[in-house]
Scaffold this motif. Sequence first.
Motif, PDB file in Angstrom:
ATOM      1  N   ARG A 391      42.287  47.152  39.156  1.00 42.26           N
ATOM      2  CA  ARG A 391      40.870  47.335  39.492  1.00 42.26           C
ATOM      3  C   ARG A 391      39.982  47.229  38.251  1.00 42.26           C
ATOM      4  O   ARG A 391      38.808  46.857  38.340  1.00 42.26           O
ATOM      5  N   ALA A 392      40.558  47.528  37.070  1.00 38.94           N
ATOM      6  CA  ALA A 392      39.795  47.426  35.819  1.00 38.94           C
ATOM      7  C   ALA A 392      39.388  45.973  35.530  1.00 38.94           C
ATOM      8  O   ALA A 392      38.422  45.714  34.799  1.00 38.94           O
ATOM      9  N   VAL A 393      40.120  45.038  36.097  1.00 41.45           N
ATOM     10  CA  VAL A 393      39.784  43.618  35.935  1.00 41.45           C
ATOM     11  C   VAL A 393      38.345  43.355  36.395  1.00 41.45           C
ATOM     12  O   VAL A 393      37.632  42.520  35.832  1.00 41.45           O
ATOM     13  N   TYR A 394      37.894  44.109  37.389  1.00 41.66           N
ATOM     14  CA  TYR A 394      36.535  43.914  37.913  1.00 41.66           C
ATOM     15  C   TYR A 394      35.464  44.322  36.902  1.00 41.66           C
ATOM     16  O   TYR A 394      34.342  43.823  36.952  1.00 41.66           O
ATOM     17  N   TRP A 395      35.794  45.244  35.986  1.00 40.25           N
ATOM     18  CA  TRP A 395      34.834  45.587  34.926  1.00 40.25           C
ATOM     19  C   TRP A 395      34.574  44.365  34.048  1.00 40.25           C
ATOM     20  O   TRP A 395      33.450  44.087  33.674  1.00 40.25           O
ATOM     21  N   LEU A 396      35.652  43.654  33.733  1.00 39.11           N
ATOM     22  CA  LEU A 396      35.509  42.463  32.907  1.00 39.11           C
ATOM     23  C   LEU A 396      34.703  41.397  33.652  1.00 39.11           C
ATOM     24  O   LEU A 396      33.818  40.753  33.074  1.00 39.11           O
ATOM     25  N   ALA A 397      35.002  41.231  34.943  1.00 35.74           N
ATOM     26  CA  ALA A 397      34.247  40.266  35.758  1.00 35.74           C
ATOM     27  C   ALA A 397      32.769  40.654  35.815  1.00 35.74           C
ATOM     28  O   ALA A 397      31.877  39.799  35.727  1.00 35.74           O
ATOM     29  N   GLU A 398      32.517  41.956  35.925  1.00 36.73           N
ATOM     30  CA  GLU A 398      31.135  42.450  35.953  1.00 36.73           C
ATOM     31  C   GLU A 398      30.409  42.107  34.655  1.00 36.73           C
ATOM     32  O   GLU A 398      29.253  41.668  34.667  1.00 36.73           O
TER      33      GLU A 398
END
Length: 456
Positions: A391-398
């Motif tokens: 789910r932390a991958v979405y921080w990078l995408a954000e």
Amino acid sequence: MNTKVLFVIATGLVLGTTKVSAQATDCATTASIAYEHAKVKNYASAEEPLWKVRKECPTYSVATYQFGEKLLKAKLKKAAAGEKKAIASEIITLKKERYQYFPAKTKLGVMHSDIGQLMFDNKMGTKDSQFAEFDKAYNEDKGNFKRPKKLYTYFSLFVDLHDEGKKELQGVFDLYDDITEKIENEESRLAKIIAGYTEKEESGTALSSKEKKKLKNAGINLTAFSKVKAGINQKLGERADCANLIPLYNGQFGAKKGDVSWLKGAAGRMSAKDCTDDPLFFKLVEALHKAEPSAKSAYYLGILALKDKKTTTGLKYFNQSAELETKANDKAKVYFRIGEVLKRQGNKGRARGYYRKALKYKPSMGTAYLRIASMIASSANGCGDDVFSKRAVYWLAENYARKAGKVDPSLRSTATKTAANYKAKAPSKTDIFNNPGITKVQIGCWIGETVRVPKL
């Protein structure tokens, strides 16, 4: 010559020198009074001494004209509709006087474009005379003709004169290309500033007040250029659609097929407007590659190869084009096109590499950031070791999505919504609390980046 005569001459010289000295002192005193009032915007008190210096000591200082313009612009802003034209006319006179007495301290690009804008805003003269001022600014001092609003007015007037039958359609296209390139260069310069400060903030380093001001101003100016570019595209409108381009270029092809500059422009415009299915596009590309194999001809051959579903050949031509291309903006567009092809093939790592190359040459290409964000988000389940890291991958995408909106204001709304969507899928405050001590997350697989755990 007798003693009496000599005495009279000597007395005259002394009195003359004294008079000049007194006049110089009077100029300095009056100017000092005028400037001090003008500095604090007390224009009511500044006006009389300022105009006295302007009339009696026109060569005293360029500050007379600088403060005079500020005074008149303040008047213009508050004036009733019926008074504006007269004040605008006075500003124009003042600008011409400044150039008369201080030509070395007056930029022609600024002066003529300012005059043109004043005439346009206040309905002074004809469209032809308004356009003439902008045209002087652009042709005599293009480097100092760069205000977004004035660039739009210049192009808008040219299009209006074309519609009246006074300008050729080809001229409209040529000016559009030139102004668009100028705007995109400014956008890239400003986006580079924004990207630099944004990365500094994301690394956890606080910006100084000076850096914050630079970041804010870059954002404001970038937004202005983005709006103007959209306005110019809208003004060009249907005049550049395939329905107009194809008959125009078909009619010119016989006489122009050996003109490399014309071939580049025609093929480029047809490519930009997606008129590449017409046989004329193939004729243009074939003639261009024969006359002068170049970055442009290689790029168009790549487009034709993709249409024939020859992807490997198309990528080969695109890479050749990128290597040969000398203009940063055009090189970025080629790299972006390669990234698009690789993304469709599912080769995310290589696609990201080409998107990054595009951003290197055109930092304002926010779409490239959105593409990277999309690929990262779509890989969340496959690039983490556990639920938290996935789910932390979405921080990078954000983060990538937010960068898109910062460097390209036209994408701000889309980028904000996209970033909010990714943020909603990232770990919550409770998830962070349940994983104490984690400040950074190393993301594996093709992504290979580290993302900081935000303070929610």
